[in-house]
Write a protein that holds these residues in place. Sequence first.
Motif, PDB file in Angstrom:
ATOM      1  N   ASP A 144      32.991  -9.310  30.205  1.00 27.40           N
ATOM      2  CA  ASP A 144      33.056  -8.490  31.412  1.00 27.40           C
ATOM      3  C   ASP A 144      32.784  -9.389  32.620  1.00 27.40           C
ATOM      4  OD1 ASP A 144      32.312  -6.645  33.593  1.00 27.40           O
ATOM      5  OD2 ASP A 144      32.363  -5.114  32.029  1.00 27.40           O
ATOM      6  N   PRO A 145      33.652  -9.356  33.631  1.00 30.14           N
ATOM      7  CA  PRO A 145      33.450 -10.229  34.805  1.00 30.14           C
ATOM      8  C   PRO A 145      32.160  -9.942  35.566  1.00 30.14           C
ATOM      9  CG  PRO A 145      35.211  -8.634  35.217  1.00 30.14           C
ATOM     10  CD  PRO A 145      34.884  -8.554  33.755  1.00 30.14           C
ATOM     11  N   ARG A 146      31.566  -8.782  35.344  1.00 30.33           N
ATOM     12  CA  ARG A 146      30.319  -8.437  36.024  1.00 30.33           C
ATOM     13  C   ARG A 146      29.089  -8.971  35.307  1.00 30.33           C
ATOM     14  NH1 ARG A 146      31.524  -2.142  36.103  1.00 30.33           N
ATOM     15  NH2 ARG A 146      32.224  -2.797  34.016  1.00 30.33           N
ATOM     16  N   ARG A 147      29.281  -9.585  34.151  1.00 30.79           N
ATOM     17  CA  ARG A 147      28.153 -10.124  33.405  1.00 30.79           C
ATOM     18  C   ARG A 147      27.586 -11.348  34.121  1.00 30.79           C
ATOM     19  NH1 ARG A 147      26.134 -10.003  28.147  1.00 30.79           N
ATOM     20  NH2 ARG A 147      25.241 -11.960  27.406  1.00 30.79           N
ATOM     21  N   ARG A 148      26.294 -11.440  34.189  1.00 31.44           N
ATOM     22  CA  ARG A 148      25.634 -12.555  34.877  1.00 31.44           C
ATOM     23  C   ARG A 148      25.733 -13.826  34.024  1.00 31.44           C
ATOM     24  NH1 ARG A 148      19.866 -10.106  36.514  1.00 31.44           N
ATOM     25  NH2 ARG A 148      19.673 -12.118  37.573  1.00 31.44           N
ATOM     26  N   PRO A 149      26.021 -14.972  34.640  1.00 32.65           N
ATOM     27  CA  PRO A 149      26.211 -16.214  33.870  1.00 32.65           C
ATOM     28  C   PRO A 149      24.903 -16.758  33.301  1.00 32.65           C
ATOM     29  CG  PRO A 149      26.333 -16.667  36.225  1.00 32.65           C
ATOM     30  CD  PRO A 149      26.242 -15.174  36.081  1.00 32.65           C
ATOM     31  N   ARG A 150      24.797 -16.759  31.978  1.00 27.50           N
ATOM     32  CA  ARG A 150      23.580 -17.231  31.329  1.00 27.50           C
ATOM     33  C   ARG A 150      23.680 -18.690  30.882  1.00 27.50           C
ATOM     34  NH1 ARG A 150      21.533 -12.519  27.336  1.00 27.50           N
ATOM     35  NH2 ARG A 150      21.941 -10.715  28.628  1.00 27.50           N
ATOM     36  N   TRP A 151      24.905 -19.119  30.516  1.00 27.82           N
ATOM     37  CA  TRP A 151      25.140 -20.452  29.962  1.00 27.82           C
ATOM     38  C   TRP A 151      24.330 -20.667  28.679  1.00 27.82           C
ATOM     39  CZ3 TRP A 151      25.825 -24.604  34.342  1.00 27.82           C
ATOM     40  CH2 TRP A 151      26.905 -24.229  35.139  1.00 27.82           C
ATOM     41  N   GLY A 152      24.267 -19.637  27.860  1.00 27.96           N
ATOM     42  CA  GLY A 152      23.617 -19.759  26.565  1.00 27.96           C
ATOM     43  C   GLY A 152      22.113 -19.601  26.573  1.00 27.96           C
ATOM     44  N   VAL A 153      21.511 -19.356  27.729  1.00 26.38           N
ATOM     45  CA  VAL A 153      20.047 -19.198  27.821  1.00 26.38           C
ATOM     46  C   VAL A 153      19.750 -17.762  28.241  1.00 26.38           C
ATOM     47  CG1 VAL A 153      17.915 -20.047  28.861  1.00 26.38           C
ATOM     48  CG2 VAL A 153      19.820 -21.621  28.474  1.00 26.38           C
ATOM     49  N   PRO A 154      19.358 -16.879  27.311  1.00 31.75           N
ATOM     50  CA  PRO A 154      19.169 -15.460  27.633  1.00 31.75           C
ATOM     51  C   PRO A 154      17.812 -15.153  28.246  1.00 31.75           C
ATOM     52  CG  PRO A 154      18.796 -15.800  25.309  1.00 31.75           C
ATOM     53  CD  PRO A 154      19.157 -17.158  25.877  1.00 31.75           C
ATOM     54  N   ILE A 155      17.369 -15.979  29.180  1.00 31.64           N
ATOM     55  CA  ILE A 155      16.058 -15.809  29.811  1.00 31.64           C
ATOM     56  C   ILE A 155      16.225 -15.939  31.322  1.00 31.64           C
ATOM     57  CG2 ILE A 155      13.719 -16.752  30.044  1.00 31.64           C
ATOM     58  CD1 ILE A 155      13.898 -17.737  27.209  1.00 31.64           C
ATOM     59  N   ARG A 156      15.543 -15.070  32.068  1.00 33.00           N
ATOM     60  CA  ARG A 156      15.544 -15.165  33.525  1.00 33.00           C
ATOM     61  C   ARG A 156      14.350 -15.982  34.014  1.00 33.00           C
ATOM     62  NH1 ARG A 156      16.117  -8.855  34.858  1.00 33.00           N
ATOM     63  NH2 ARG A 156      14.934  -8.764  32.906  1.00 33.00           N
ATOM     64  N   PHE A 157      14.527 -16.614  35.152  1.00 35.96           N
ATOM     65  CA  PHE A 157      13.487 -17.464  35.736  1.00 35.96           C
ATOM     66  C   PHE A 157      13.155 -16.953  37.131  1.00 35.96           C
ATOM     67  CE2 PHE A 157      16.032 -19.989  32.831  1.00 35.96           C
ATOM     68  CZ  PHE A 157      15.081 -20.579  32.018  1.00 35.96           C
ATOM     69  N   ASP A 158      11.915 -16.575  37.310  1.00 36.89           N
ATOM     70  CA  ASP A 158      11.429 -16.116  38.618  1.00 36.89           C
ATOM     71  C   ASP A 158      10.784 -17.308  39.309  1.00 36.89           C
ATOM     72  OD1 ASP A 158      10.576 -14.757  40.800  1.00 36.89           O
ATOM     73  OD2 ASP A 158       9.023 -13.599  39.772  1.00 36.89           O
ATOM     74  N   ILE A 159      11.577 -18.034  40.102  1.00 35.47           N
ATOM     75  CA  ILE A 159      11.154 -19.282  40.735  1.00 35.47           C
ATOM     76  C   ILE A 159      10.806 -19.007  42.199  1.00 35.47           C
ATOM     77  CG2 ILE A 159      11.811 -21.660  41.257  1.00 35.47           C
ATOM     78  CD1 ILE A 159      13.885 -21.441  39.008  1.00 35.47           C
ATOM     79  N   GLN A 160       9.594 -19.362  42.591  1.00 33.80           N
ATOM     80  CA  GLN A 160       9.164 -19.140  43.963  1.00 33.80           C
ATOM     81  C   GLN A 160       9.801 -20.142  44.926  1.00 33.80           C
ATOM     82  OE1 GLN A 160       7.289 -16.507  44.868  1.00 33.80           O
ATOM     83  NE2 GLN A 160       7.317 -15.868  42.714  1.00 33.80           N
TER      84      GLN A 160
END
Length: 445
Positions: A144-160
């Motif tokens: 789906d074109p609306r899927r966020r690009p993970r590049w194989g890493v299914p984790i989000r990073f909350d970077i300040q």
Amino acid sequence: LELASLYRALRYKRAVKIDLLLLEGVKFCTQRNEEAALNLWEALDLPDNDVNVSAIITHAKTHGGMRSFDSRTAVKPLPVVATEATRKAANYSTRKSMVVSKGRRSRLFSRCFPRFSTVANNHFDPTKSQQLQTREYFEYPIGDPRRRPRWGVPIRFDIQQIMVRNVDLWILDLLTMERHWRCIKSGDTKMTVNSLAISREVLEAGDLRRSGLGERGDGVHGVYLGELVWALIGQLLPRVVEKSPINFLKTAAFAVGFGAKDSASIVTARILDTALDAKRMLHKKTMLPSRTISEAECNVEVRLIMGRGITHEGQRVNVHARIELRDPHDDVEQGQMGHLAAEAAESALRIWTKCPWWDECFTLGPVCSLDLALRIVLFWHAEPWLGQGFPLGEVTIPLSTLLVKDQAIDNAIVGWFPLEGLQGRNSGRIKLGLRLRGQSRLPKS
């Protein structure tokens, strides 16, 4: 880095909390090899949308393993989610849509019948109830074109904050189609960014889901690896123009010059290809008619799509392919492939290229046994107008391989097959579509 956030990210799909990400002394260099393959794309190793299998034996041999194994190529179906073709064959999008629909109904039910909290005065406060309800994590299915690009890493990073210091970039080969590094010095196209600060607000700009908001937000701040990389590129490029304007202009000038040269070569080769194709079609009409393919027989359908990285001594080639059905059990003592089991077919000649494009279909048969092998031999021509050419490399595929069954394979198997029997600095691989038609009509052994 907050270590406890790692557990929450893996267990509850939250984000890994990072106060400061420091990138110092990073060198980003794009470079093409003799096959014109870019190191960036080779590292990502992204399959084509229509591919559904991969060749496993020859890939292992290129890295020094399985030397004593049979030289014939085996194939392995790709995972269902790998490409557009595998997802379509397995109805992956339909199945995921059903799962998502169930999730939506459950969320709708919870909104219609919320679990209200009990307060001291027994009065319902809708504001507090809405704050207590946590939104579920939602992600669009693969493809789906609306899927966020993970590049194989299914984790989000909350970077300040991200700090970039002393980053060097070479992007000339990213802008060209051929290797030209020997023509210029590396220092002429080196671009440097001494310092750059990127805030959390900049990383989350462009998509409300990154800040946990929007219709599909779950209230969690964080970006995926693909979003992080593209945000970095978007911030670095304007700074490169500002800090290294001279080398940036040199890179652009070299790219335009080399691009014009490569484009002229491609256009000339295409014109010659068209002329040779017309001559070939005229020659076919004057020849005796070939054997008629019978629907009552078992046949092999071969679609020769294209080649990639086809070189002889590291240079472009004039190349054509011969497609054969052979019996591998005959003439083994002489080291030959065996006698022809059916009439061979010849592809068109492609001029001065490393990535020949054919997209030709051939039907070989009749197939009398699954012990036969399909053999595709590539020939290079020093003079495209003269002679039959010299063998460059070959691909050998047992017909029994074409019987592979998997939910990711719909009709025919499509994949990239590396050339074997290469000598010196020869290289290349070809993309094939293969199908065994009428296998139920094979003679009973």
